[in-house]
Scaffold this active site. Structure first.
Site, PDB file in Angstrom:
ATOM      1  N   ASP A   1       0.840  -1.193   0.000  1.00 55.01           N
ATOM      2  CA  ASP A   1       0.000   0.000   0.000  1.00 55.01           C
ATOM      3  C   ASP A   1       0.877   1.245   0.000  1.00 55.01           C
ATOM      4  O   ASP A   1       1.593   1.512   0.974  1.00 55.01           O
ATOM      5  CB  ASP A   1      -0.915  -0.009   1.220  1.00 55.01           C
TER       6      ASP A   1
ATOM      7  N   ASP B   1      -2.227   6.278  -6.091  1.00 56.67           N
ATOM      8  CA  ASP B   1      -2.483   5.392  -4.954  1.00 56.67           C
ATOM      9  C   ASP B   1      -2.639   3.956  -5.444  1.00 56.67           C
ATOM     10  O   ASP B   1      -3.427   3.682  -6.352  1.00 56.67           O
ATOM     11  CB  ASP B   1      -3.755   5.843  -4.235  1.00 56.67           C
TER      12      ASP B   1
END
Length: 462
Positions: free
Chosen positions: A147, A342
């Site tokens: 992440d 992201d």
């Protein structure tokens, strides 16, 4: 007969354009796509990239945790609707966090960075891609979601007061000869969780936007990324964990923060990493650390400096194109909202004044197909029942420094073989942060070069 010949010639022409590396004059570009090629198979395909990166170490295989390449076998696979619902939770969480820190929006009172780190996180369950690492001495395999929007790396740990089901045995610190607690008085403890301590031991706590959470001791131990061994790596040892984590052991945090994996390994990997997200869930991608020959071949855009605006990589989107035609969108539409890249957000989110022209232009080139109702997130959807090959316009995304990405067909449409939708969505707030999501990043080698303050892209990498 003449009409059939004309249609055949047109299809050949469009197919030629779809394989061209550049547009011919001002003629529009299209992809002629086999819908079955956009659909995940029931078995895992061999990796495309391994020969190319044979000399690059470490190279971690990355897979979609919901696909056949995954080692995880949850009792129930998430549907696309569930994945998109989780994705919306993540986006809401990102918007809330950035509004809170920046003082914009309706959130009451800006929060300090330490409060954000300790108390808030993205929607964890939206994270789609997993890698395998080793933790402890001797090394025990852990499956982690990677992440780029998370500060803290963490795994579930024994003794568990509350733990969810995971695929591998839960990490047991008592079985590792190199395990140590991080001191409460250390700078690392202050960075990760403020003044949360138990005696002399540091504690951490992360509450995610979808209601999931993890908390426990902040510790250090050996981390193995074959063949590399990293000593005294700091991570969360979670003894209280709850949420829709999908049988993974935890999370690998790659944000630009002081306690992320990227910062902790800067001496070894120069704060450089790259990845390629696979085109479908039945194929594999990769996650690399450090500089390699492919890094210099990327088109680069600057990482925009943002002060305390959360654990994100900000970049500057400047425009969009459909069928090789730049859309009439003022650059201020993007600059007023701001944009991050992201790995955990699925669908790219755009300001409404950017999404509307994109949607309209795309629809103009798709009038030969039947539109069907979408859902609250996706509103440009088509029924392809009985259709094998579809002709779709190319979609381009432009960033600062004249970086232009011609998206892979898998980065344009999302859905099932019979029904697919434009894989973009508009924010309700014109000032809501734009997010370049993971669907649009598929098949690109995406390079994060922190010392140079740049993010690079090169196509067709996996």
């Amino acid at each position: 007969m003449a009409n059939s010949l004309l249609i055949s010639l047109l299809q050949i022409y469009l197919l030629f354009l779809s394989f061209s590396t550049c547009a011919l004059g001002n003629l529009p570009k299209f992809h002629v796509v086999d819908l079955h090629a956009l659909t995940s198979k029931d078995v895992c395909s061999p990796p495309k990239y391994m020969e190319r990166f044979k000399s690059v170490k470490p190279t971690l295989k990355m897979v979609d945790r919901h696909g056949p390449c995954s080692t995880l076998h949850p009792a129930e696979k998430l549907s696309l609707e569930q994945i998109l619902s989780n994705d919306q939770s993540r986006v809401d969480s990102i918007h809330h966090r950035v509004s809170a820190i920046s003082g914009k929006g309706t959130t009451s009172g800006p929060l300090s960075p330490s409060q954000i780190i300790a108390q808030s996180g993205n929607s964890y369950s939206a994270g789609n891609y997993i890698v395998h690492v080793g933790i402890g001495t001797p090394s025990k395999t852990s499956t982690l979601i990677f992440d780029t929007g998370s500060y803290v790396t963490w795994v579930q740990c024994e003794p568990c007061k509350q733990c969810y089901m995971q695929q591998e045995p839960i990490f047991d610190p008592s079985q590792s000869s190199t395990f140590m607690n991080v001191s409460c008085n250390s700078t690392s403890c202050n960075d990760v969780s403020g003044n949360n301590c138990l005696g002399s031991s540091c504690l951490y706590s992360v509450q995610y936007g979808d209601g999931s959470y993890t908390s426990g001791y902040y510790v250090e131990d050996t981390l193995t990324l074959t063949p590399d061994v990293i000593q005294k790596f700091r991570f969360g040892c979670g003894q209280n964990n709850k949420g829709l984590f999908g049988e993974v052991a935890g999370l690998l945090g790659l944000s630009p923060s002081s306690e992320s994996f990227v910062s902790q390994t800067s001496d070894k990997y120069q704060s450089v990493f790259s990845y390629c997200l696979p085109p479908v869930s039945s194929s594999t991608g990769y996650l690399n650390f450090g500089r390699n020959s492919d890094i210099s071949k990327t088109n680069r855009t600057p990482i925009t400096k943002q002060t305390n605006f959360g654990p994100y990589y900000y970049i500057t989107m400047t425009g969009l194109s459909v069928a090789d035609k730049t859309l009439p969108i003022s650059p201020t539409v993007f600059s007023n909202a701001g944009t991050i890249i992201d790995s955990g957000t699925v669908i790219t989110r755009l300001p409404p004044d950017a999404y509307q022209p994109l949607k309209s232009a795309f629809r103009e080139h798709m009038t030969q197909y039947k539109m069907v109702p979408g859902d609250s997130l996706l509103d440009t959807c088509y029924d392809f029942t009985g259709v094998d090959n579809v002709t779709i316009p190319t979609v381009g995304v432009q960033f600062l420094n004249n970086v232009s990405l011609d998206l892979d067909p898998n980065g344009i449409l999302i859905g099932t073989t019979s029904q697919r939708c434009l894989a973009f969505a508009g924010n309700s707030d014109p000032n809501g942060l734009g997010i370049f999501g993971n669907v649009q990043q598929r098949t690109f080698n995406v390079v994060y070069d922190i010392p140079k303050g740049e993010i690079g892209f090169s196509p067709d990498a996996c």
